[in-house]
Design an enzyme around this catalytic site. Structure first.
Site, PDB file in Angstrom:
ATOM      1  N   LYS A 180      97.862 -59.092 128.044  1.00  0.00           N
ATOM      2  CA  LYS A 180      97.326 -57.939 127.331  1.00  0.00           C
ATOM      3  C   LYS A 180      96.006 -58.321 126.689  1.00  0.00           C
ATOM      4  O   LYS A 180      95.818 -59.458 126.248  1.00  0.00           O
ATOM      5  CB  LYS A 180      98.303 -57.472 126.238  1.00  0.00           C
ATOM      6  CG  LYS A 180      97.747 -56.387 125.317  1.00  0.00           C
ATOM      7  CD  LYS A 180      98.695 -56.062 124.170  1.00  0.00           C
ATOM      8  CE  LYS A 180      98.047 -55.063 123.205  1.00  0.00           C
ATOM      9  NZ  LYS A 180      98.942 -54.719 122.074  1.00  0.00           N
ATOM     10  N   GLU A 225      98.410 -49.600 109.936  1.00  0.00           N
ATOM     11  CA  GLU A 225      99.049 -50.872 110.298  1.00  0.00           C
ATOM     12  C   GLU A 225      98.979 -51.879 109.152  1.00  0.00           C
ATOM     13  O   GLU A 225      97.890 -52.285 108.728  1.00  0.00           O
ATOM     14  CB  GLU A 225      98.383 -51.468 111.546  1.00  0.00           C
ATOM     15  CG  GLU A 225      99.130 -52.680 112.078  1.00  0.00           C
ATOM     16  CD  GLU A 225      98.998 -52.840 113.584  1.00  0.00           C
ATOM     17  OE1 GLU A 225      99.583 -53.789 114.139  1.00  0.00           O
ATOM     18  OE2 GLU A 225      98.307 -52.011 114.213  1.00  0.00           O
ATOM     19  N   GLU A 268     103.681 -53.041 125.854  1.00  0.00           N
ATOM     20  CA  GLU A 268     102.570 -53.366 124.950  1.00  0.00           C
ATOM     21  C   GLU A 268     103.096 -53.608 123.535  1.00  0.00           C
ATOM     22  O   GLU A 268     102.679 -54.547 122.845  1.00  0.00           O
ATOM     23  CB  GLU A 268     101.563 -52.219 124.955  1.00  0.00           C
ATOM     24  CG  GLU A 268     100.373 -52.460 124.035  1.00  0.00           C
ATOM     25  CD  GLU A 268      99.468 -51.241 123.921  1.00  0.00           C
ATOM     26  OE1 GLU A 268      98.664 -51.218 122.969  1.00  0.00           O
ATOM     27  OE2 GLU A 268      99.576 -50.320 124.760  1.00  0.00           O
ATOM     28  N   GLU A 411      92.250 -42.225 124.653  1.00  0.00           N
ATOM     29  CA  GLU A 411      92.914 -42.751 123.459  1.00  0.00           C
ATOM     30  C   GLU A 411      91.890 -43.152 122.408  1.00  0.00           C
ATOM     31  O   GLU A 411      92.066 -42.880 121.216  1.00  0.00           O
ATOM     32  CB  GLU A 411      93.799 -43.944 123.820  1.00  0.00           C
ATOM     33  CG  GLU A 411      94.561 -44.507 122.623  1.00  0.00           C
ATOM     34  CD  GLU A 411      95.498 -45.634 122.997  1.00  0.00           C
ATOM     35  OE1 GLU A 411      95.630 -46.581 122.198  1.00  0.00           O
ATOM     36  OE2 GLU A 411      96.099 -45.570 124.091  1.00  0.00           O
TER      37      GLU A 411
END
Length: 425
Positions: A180, A225, A268, A411
């Protein structure tokens, strides 16, 4: 090479006084027109202004240098703190570079901090021989007008070039180079009048109450986050990875169910959780992560979310680690860099075409007891130090096997929209 710049060298001779406030103020409305500091969620948190001391640091030992600076500075302060809760007493606001070795991280000890936690409000002031009278609570001036016409321009890469970078990353993942990588892009905006950070923070907090609305040295945003919270020896983190847009009515529910069932997004997310757990586990006697993610619903997008909790060890060198040591251990996670992190960071440098600065780096605060909270600087903009009417917006997304460049571009546009709404409304 490490560079350190500290202002106000008499800060160590300062007296720090904390008093409980009779009323619970609207924290963001206390901020001055310039130089305000913020970490606020659902009306609680901290705001500050003025500079009693400041550190700017870069180099391979940047966070270790910052930890030593804060330990020495806070230990030398004469603090009177009857409130004695996390965030009362002396507090440093911090914004860490995405790459602390190459970028510049900023730490600020404000002259005034106002906080609110569990309905209790307080004010901490710093007075020194050169500043014997700490600043009072400011009166909020009239809200700034809307910035008028906004002009947007591509940042380092135009959309087509960025999609080509995503396609190149997918090929490298397919070749087995890595699992990733998180690729970001920037967008430049210029207004007719100077941008007022107070107005932007107000609008972000209103639209995204479940995010942490932050401001440190011109970098401001609303992050969903939480990288790491430390309260005593209790540790917690909120990992986000996997994103879907919002829809209307039944379409919104369909998109939510699709995200929860998406093999690509679940993979992910799993990489992001494993990244954090693997980095934090050596420091913990207990560490718990959920088996499956939940949905975090925001005004413009949904995320897969996992809340990780732990207890820091009591013995050995890892038990003695402070909050900045823990932040250094876990950053960068797969949520903002990739897996494995060294290969992902190298690919970011090769494909992204820009300097992230403090975007996607840790941002938050720590107090003199070692408690604190750090999020990741996402959904954010860096106000230009040279032109108060200009800013640089950032958005990124995780690229894994099967990622579609057009979908990833969409996105990033959804994520840009979070800050654009604060600018345009």
């Amino acid at each position: 090479m490490t560079t350190v710049a500290v202002t106000s060298p008499d800060a160590a001779a300062s007296a720090v006084t904390t008093v409980e406030l009779p009323d619970s103020p609207d924290l963001l409305r206390l901020l001055p027109a310039a130089g305000g500091l913020s970490w606020v969620r659902r009306g609680e948190g901290l705001v500050g202004w003025g500079e009693a001391a400041r550190l700017e640091v870069s180099g391979p030992r940047a966070l270790a240098e910052a930890a030593a600076w804060w330990a020495e500075l806070s230990a030398g302060l004469a603090a009177d703190d009857p409130v004695a809760v996390p965030g009362s007493g002396p507090v440093a606001f911090a914004s860490v570079a995405f790459d602390p070795a190459a970028g510049t991280s900023v730490f600020v000890l404000p002259q005034v901090v106002v906080g609110r936690r569990d309905g209790v409000a307080w004010m901490t002031t710093i007075a020194s021989p050169t500043r014997p009278d700490p600043a009072p609570l400011p009166s909020r001036s009239a809200p700034a007008p809307a910035p008028g016409r906004l002009r947007y321009a591509d940042g380092a890469l135009d959309p087509a070039s960025w999609c080509a970078a995503v396609a190149a990353a997918v090929r490298r993942i397919g070749n087995g180079d890595l699992a990733k990588v998180v690729l970001a892009r920037d967008l430049l905006v210029t207004a007719d009048v100077p941008l007022d950070p107070r107005r932007l923070l107000d609008r972000l907090a209103t639209r995204f109450p479940d995010c942490w609305t932050f401001a440190v040295d011109g970098l401001l945003g609303a992050t969903p986050e939480l990288l790491l919270r430390r309260t005593g020896r209790q540790l917690s983190s909120r990992v986000l990875a996997g994103t879907a847009p919002r829809g209307a009515g039944a379409e919104d529910e369909r998109l939510a169910a699709e995200l929860l069932g998406s093999a690509k997004d679940l993979a992910e997310h799993s990489l992001a959780v494993d990244s954090l757990v693997g980095a934090l586990e050596p420091y913990c006697s207990e560490l718990t992560a959920p088996d499956e993610p939940s949905l975090l619903t925001l005004a413009n997008v949904r995320h897969l979310a996992s809340d990780v909790t732990g207890v820091q060890r009591r013995g050995g060198p890892r038990g003695a680690a402070g909050l900045l040591d823990l932040v250094a251990a876990v950053h960068p996670t797969a949520a903002v860099c990739g897996t494995p992190p060294d290969r992902a960071a190298a690919l970011i440098g090769e494909l992204e075409g820009m300097d992230r600065g403090r975007y996607a780096g840790p941002v938050g605060w720590l107090d003199g007891r070692g408690d604190g909270e750090f999020g990741l600087a996402l959904r954010c903009a860096q106000l230009s130090p040279d032109d108060p009417a200009s800013a640089r917006l950032f958005a990124g997304c995780g690229i894994v096997a099967g990622s579609d460049p057009a979908a990833e571009l969409a996105e990033t546009q959804s994520k840009f929209a979070a800050f654009q709404a604060a600018l345009e409304g």
